[in-house]
Write a protein that holds these residues in place. Sequence first.
Motif, PDB file in Angstrom:
ATOM      1  N   GLU A 148       0.812  -1.221   0.000  1.00  0.00           N
ATOM      2  CA  GLU A 148       0.000   0.000   0.000  1.00  0.00           C
ATOM      3  C   GLU A 148       0.850   1.278   0.000  1.00  0.00           C
ATOM      4  N   GLU A 149       1.984   1.238   0.648  1.00  0.00           N
ATOM      5  CA  GLU A 149       2.861   2.403   0.728  1.00  0.00           C
ATOM      6  C   GLU A 149       3.373   2.832  -0.652  1.00  0.00           C
ATOM      7  N   HIS A 150       3.334   1.922  -1.601  1.00  0.00           N
ATOM      8  CA  HIS A 150       3.834   2.218  -2.945  1.00  0.00           C
ATOM      9  C   HIS A 150       2.749   2.183  -4.017  1.00  0.00           C
ATOM     10  N   VAL A 151       1.497   2.400  -3.604  1.00  0.00           N
ATOM     11  CA  VAL A 151       0.387   2.474  -4.544  1.00  0.00           C
ATOM     12  C   VAL A 151      -0.022   3.938  -4.663  1.00  0.00           C
ATOM     13  N   ARG A 152      -0.151   4.423  -5.886  1.00  0.00           N
ATOM     14  CA  ARG A 152      -0.540   5.824  -6.050  1.00  0.00           C
ATOM     15  C   ARG A 152      -1.953   6.053  -5.514  1.00  0.00           C
ATOM     16  N   PRO A 153      -2.163   7.181  -4.873  1.00  0.00           N
ATOM     17  CA  PRO A 153      -3.505   7.510  -4.397  1.00  0.00           C
ATOM     18  C   PRO A 153      -4.471   7.674  -5.569  1.00  0.00           C
ATOM     19  N   ASP A 154      -5.736   7.455  -5.321  1.00  0.00           N
ATOM     20  CA  ASP A 154      -6.760   7.627  -6.352  1.00  0.00           C
ATOM     21  C   ASP A 154      -6.695   9.039  -6.923  1.00  0.00           C
ATOM     22  N   ALA A 190       6.594  13.058 -12.951  1.00  0.00           N
ATOM     23  CA  ALA A 190       7.245  14.292 -12.504  1.00  0.00           C
ATOM     24  C   ALA A 190       7.888  14.110 -11.134  1.00  0.00           C
ATOM     25  N   LEU A 191       7.139  13.521 -10.202  1.00  0.00           N
ATOM     26  CA  LEU A 191       7.693  13.286  -8.871  1.00  0.00           C
ATOM     27  C   LEU A 191       8.842  12.287  -8.924  1.00  0.00           C
ATOM     28  N   GLY A 192       8.761  11.316  -9.840  1.00  0.00           N
ATOM     29  CA  GLY A 192       9.876  10.386 -10.034  1.00  0.00           C
ATOM     30  C   GLY A 192      11.128  11.100 -10.497  1.00  0.00           C
ATOM     31  N   ALA A 201       7.804  18.201   0.092  1.00  0.00           N
ATOM     32  CA  ALA A 201       6.560  18.959  -0.055  1.00  0.00           C
ATOM     33  C   ALA A 201       5.773  18.479  -1.274  1.00  0.00           C
ATOM     34  N   GLY A 202       6.468  18.221  -2.363  1.00  0.00           N
ATOM     35  CA  GLY A 202       5.792  17.724  -3.555  1.00  0.00           C
ATOM     36  C   GLY A 202       5.112  16.394  -3.307  1.00  0.00           C
ATOM     37  N   ARG A 203       5.801  15.487  -2.647  1.00  0.00           N
ATOM     38  CA  ARG A 203       5.200  14.184  -2.332  1.00  0.00           C
ATOM     39  C   ARG A 203       4.057  14.332  -1.351  1.00  0.00           C
ATOM     40  N   ASP A 204       4.238  15.176  -0.334  1.00  0.00           N
ATOM     41  CA  ASP A 204       3.183  15.359   0.667  1.00  0.00           C
ATOM     42  C   ASP A 204       1.922  15.939   0.038  1.00  0.00           C
ATOM     43  N   GLU A 205       2.076  16.931  -0.825  1.00  0.00           N
ATOM     44  CA  GLU A 205       0.933  17.618  -1.417  1.00  0.00           C
ATOM     45  C   GLU A 205       0.224  16.790  -2.484  1.00  0.00           C
ATOM     46  N   ARG A 228       6.701   7.516  -1.359  1.00  0.00           N
ATOM     47  CA  ARG A 228       7.984   7.563  -2.061  1.00  0.00           C
ATOM     48  C   ARG A 228       8.041   6.518  -3.165  1.00  0.00           C
ATOM     49  N   HIS A 229       8.842   6.813  -4.150  1.00  0.00           N
ATOM     50  CA  HIS A 229       9.211   5.865  -5.208  1.00  0.00           C
ATOM     51  C   HIS A 229       8.019   5.233  -5.926  1.00  0.00           C
ATOM     52  N   LEU A 230       6.962   5.984  -6.129  1.00  0.00           N
ATOM     53  CA  LEU A 230       5.807   5.435  -6.842  1.00  0.00           C
ATOM     54  C   LEU A 230       6.168   5.041  -8.272  1.00  0.00           C
TER      55      LEU A 230
END
Length: 144
Positions: A5-11, A20-22, A107-111, A117-119
């Motif tokens: 779950e920690e590595h699944v992108r949110p809906d 971009a985050l990668g 901040a980018g990951r949090d927002e 991380r590492h999606l």
Amino acid sequence: MAIDEEHVRPDGVDDLTVEALGNISEALEAVEVARGHLYAFHRMSGTADLTLGKGVAQLREAGHTELADRIETELVGRNVLHGRWTFQIVEEYDDGYYADFRRLEQAGRDELVDGRRHLYEAEMKEDRRTHGRPGHEREPGARD
């Protein structure tokens, strides 16, 4: 079967955002390597100065006092950059550029993805691995 779950992108998060985050994460990894090189530079410069001091003492002991005095006066303990020893360079880098980079990447990951991380890499792993094959498990202890 889905990855942890920690590595699944949110809906609702699109591919371009994950990519971009990668890229921002990859850039941070490059900054981490650069920081390591900066610390290596710091260590090597300090070692060089201490070893130079030993060489100067040996020159003096061997009777070459004029040359020893010149090297000691001009080079031993000298700043590597104007007004700075390497510890000052490391501190300025850590407190400025490095700290800002880490803060903004977080901040980018949090927002955008709830801090995950590492999606991008996790999705790449899921796509590239051979499901059910030993050595291709989604996570430690998994049998898929």
